[in-house]
Design a protein around this motif. Structure first.
Motif, PDB file in Angstrom:
ATOM      1  N   VAL A 130      62.559  35.652  96.494  1.00 13.52           N
ATOM      2  CA  VAL A 130      62.286  37.886  96.464  1.00 13.52           C
ATOM      3  C   VAL A 130      61.174  37.560  95.869  1.00 13.52           C
ATOM      4  O   VAL A 130      62.264  37.354  94.310  1.00 13.52           O
ATOM      5  CB  VAL A 130      63.754  38.395  96.114  1.00 13.52           C
ATOM      6  N   ASP A 131      60.265  38.248  95.491  1.00  9.50           N
ATOM      7  CA  ASP A 131      59.602  38.465  94.590  1.00  9.50           C
ATOM      8  C   ASP A 131      58.623  39.873  94.513  1.00  9.50           C
ATOM      9  O   ASP A 131      57.811  39.810  93.261  1.00  9.50           O
ATOM     10  CB  ASP A 131      58.108  37.802  94.334  1.00  9.50           C
ATOM     11  N   ALA A 155      65.040  53.545 103.347  1.00  9.13           N
ATOM     12  CA  ALA A 155      65.429  51.847 103.120  1.00  9.13           C
ATOM     13  C   ALA A 155      64.317  51.259 102.467  1.00  9.13           C
ATOM     14  O   ALA A 155      63.775  52.786 101.778  1.00  9.13           O
ATOM     15  CB  ALA A 155      64.788  51.115 104.378  1.00  9.13           C
ATOM     16  N   LEU A 156      64.277  50.223 101.905  1.00  6.58           N
ATOM     17  CA  LEU A 156      63.619  49.866 100.452  1.00  6.58           C
ATOM     18  C   LEU A 156      62.973  48.728 101.267  1.00  6.58           C
ATOM     19  O   LEU A 156      63.877  47.602 101.377  1.00  6.58           O
ATOM     20  CB  LEU A 156      64.568  49.683  99.132  1.00  6.58           C
ATOM     21  N   THR A 157      61.600  48.696 100.635  1.00  4.55           N
ATOM     22  CA  THR A 157      60.751  47.842 101.751  1.00  4.55           C
ATOM     23  C   THR A 157      60.771  46.480 100.528  1.00  4.55           C
ATOM     24  O   THR A 157      60.632  46.620  99.551  1.00  4.55           O
ATOM     25  CB  THR A 157      59.644  47.725 102.170  1.00  4.55           C
ATOM     26  N   VAL A 158      61.534  44.501 101.304  1.00  7.48           N
ATOM     27  CA  VAL A 158      61.590  43.826 100.261  1.00  7.48           C
ATOM     28  C   VAL A 158      60.387  43.176 100.290  1.00  7.48           C
ATOM     29  O   VAL A 158      60.638  42.802 101.445  1.00  7.48           O
ATOM     30  CB  VAL A 158      62.967  43.373 100.153  1.00  7.48           C
ATOM     31  N   ARG A 159      59.794  42.189  99.713  1.00  7.59           N
ATOM     32  CA  ARG A 159      59.523  41.308 100.066  1.00  7.59           C
ATOM     33  C   ARG A 159      59.464  40.159  99.308  1.00  7.59           C
ATOM     34  O   ARG A 159      60.006  39.559  98.471  1.00  7.59           O
ATOM     35  CB  ARG A 159      57.885  41.745  99.416  1.00  7.59           C
ATOM     36  N   ALA A 160      59.490  38.782 100.564  1.00  8.04           N
ATOM     37  CA  ALA A 160      59.385  37.473  99.859  1.00  8.04           C
ATOM     38  C   ALA A 160      58.786  36.553 100.177  1.00  8.04           C
ATOM     39  O   ALA A 160      57.849  36.640 101.471  1.00  8.04           O
ATOM     40  CB  ALA A 160      60.617  37.395 101.064  1.00  8.04           C
ATOM     41  N   THR A 161      58.382  35.358  99.795  1.00  8.32           N
ATOM     42  CA  THR A 161      57.163  34.681  99.476  1.00  8.32           C
ATOM     43  C   THR A 161      58.241  33.172  99.924  1.00  8.32           C
ATOM     44  O   THR A 161      58.959  32.504  99.101  1.00  8.32           O
ATOM     45  CB  THR A 161      56.642  34.528  98.732  1.00  8.32           C
TER      46      THR A 161
END
Length: 381
Positions: free
Chosen positions: A259-260, A272-278
């Motif tokens: 998760v970055d 809801a909260l948007t999360v980005r994983a690389t």
């Protein structure tokens, strides 16, 4: 005869009633002696705290590290397409050629204008120098020198303007060769040779995706977000959570991600909260626009663990039966942190050191007496 019949009937009925009474008394005595004891028999489990890893799943949309639309910056007819759809191209590689002849002519005109402006500048400089020398010998007035200086400044401005026109013409000419802005894979090419294109068209010529790294975007609820912070100590530590990816065919992707990025604002509609994983994508297995399932491996420190088999569900709530000192059971509702295949990880409802019924829970009621058979192995992951 009737009296004899009635007497016999009375004796028979009386005998039956007496027999039934004796049988009932006998059964009650046997029940008191333990022959028909209906007290539920249960096995129990001792509750302890233990670290537990809970896997949380979220549906994710995959996007390339860079996903750009390639558009025409020059108007004209397409002369040649140099690449194939779906091919991998390098940054700066030529993709499409647009008819460049009108732009070459424009460049030639501006270059000619620049030459004329430079010649006029040379003339203005000579004139200014001549007037300056005459002024030293008092053959001209200072006003004439000022006029010569103004003419020289104007000539310099004209040269600058002409040079800018040349630069613009060269830039426009360069736009007739459409180049790749980044490394990546080409999408569909929406124009063909002979089609007329123009700058600012809504439909791009093609798209280009840099998929050396892939971004997996997913959303987590508000409660999940705060639970993650609580279990990991801070929002910064949440960024260190290991992430796995399941592909749409059910296979696990071979590279782990991280998760970055966590969006700074909850969505007002979905909360809801948007999360980005690389995820690294060295073999370019993942492609832009795909979907998958992200797995967050969340470690709960000193989590209370309860076997799912020792619980009952009532109206979407989870309960257990806690054994008291009097060998009765007390029904408790559990607050669940998470679960795996066989175990609930509990925030509240029971405490470490308490004993719960592990069997026959579907037959128990709050306050019921039980007979303890044995204690099962301590609840663990």
């Amino acid at each position: 005869m009737r009296k004899i019949y009635r007497t016999v009937k009375f004796l028979i009925i009386g005998g039956l009633l007496l027999g039934t009474t004796l049988l009932t008394v006998s059964c009650n005595k046997q029940a008191d002696a333990g022959g028909f004891d209906m007290t539920p028999e249960v096995k129990t489990t001792l509750i302890k705290k233990q670290d537990a890893t809970v896997v949380q799943k979220y549906t994710a949309a995959l996007e390339g590290k860079v996903n750009v639309e390639v558009r025409a910056q020059a108007a004209g007819y397409i002369e040649k397409i140099l690449v194939e759809e779906g091919s991998f191209v390098k940054k700066g590689q030529a993709l499409i050629l647009i008819d460049s002849e009108p732009y070459r002519i424009q460049l030639q005109n501006t270059e000619a204008t620049l030459k004329a402006a430079k010649a006029a500048l040379v003339t203005a400089e000579l004139e200014r120098n001549k007037v300056a020398s005459l002024l030293e010998n008092s053959f001209v007035s200072p006003i004439q020198l000022q006029s010569a200086d103004a003419a020289l400044d104007n000539a310099k401005a004209v040269v600058s303007q002409a040079q800018a026109a040349v630069n613009e013409a060269r830039l426009n000419l360069s736009y007739t060769t459409v180049k790749a802005p980044v490394d990546g894979f080409l999408g569909r090419i929406n124009k063909r040779v002979g089609n007329l294109v123009a700058a600012g068209e809504p439909l791009p010529l093609t798209t280009l995706s840099d998929i050396s790294q892939m971004y997996a975007y997913f959303s987590i609820g508000e409660a999940d977000y705060y639970d993650l912070i609580k279990e990991n100590g801070s929002a910064e530590n949440v960024l260190k959570i290991p992430v796995e990816l399941e592909l749409s065919n059910g296979d696990k992707y071979g590279q782990n991600g991280k998760v970055d990025v966590i969006n700074g604002e909850f969505d007002k509609v979905t909360n809801a909260l948007t999360v980005r994983a690389t995820f690294p994508n060295p073999d370019r297995v993942l492609r832009n626009g795909a979907t998958g399932i992200v797995y967050l491996n969340v470690v709960h420190k000193d989590a209370i663990q309860v076997p799912i088999s020792a619980t009952i569900d009532l109206q979407e709530k989870v309960f257990v039966f806690v054994l008291t000192k009097e060998n009765t059971v007390e029904q408790r509702q559990l607050k669940i942190l998470g679960r795996d295949l066989h175990t609930y990880f509990v925030e509240s409802g029971v405490e470490a050191g308490e004993v719960i019924a592990a069997t026959a829970v579907d037959k128990l009621q709050d306050g019921a007496a039980v007979k303890v058979l044995e204690q099962q192995q301590t609840a663990s992951n």
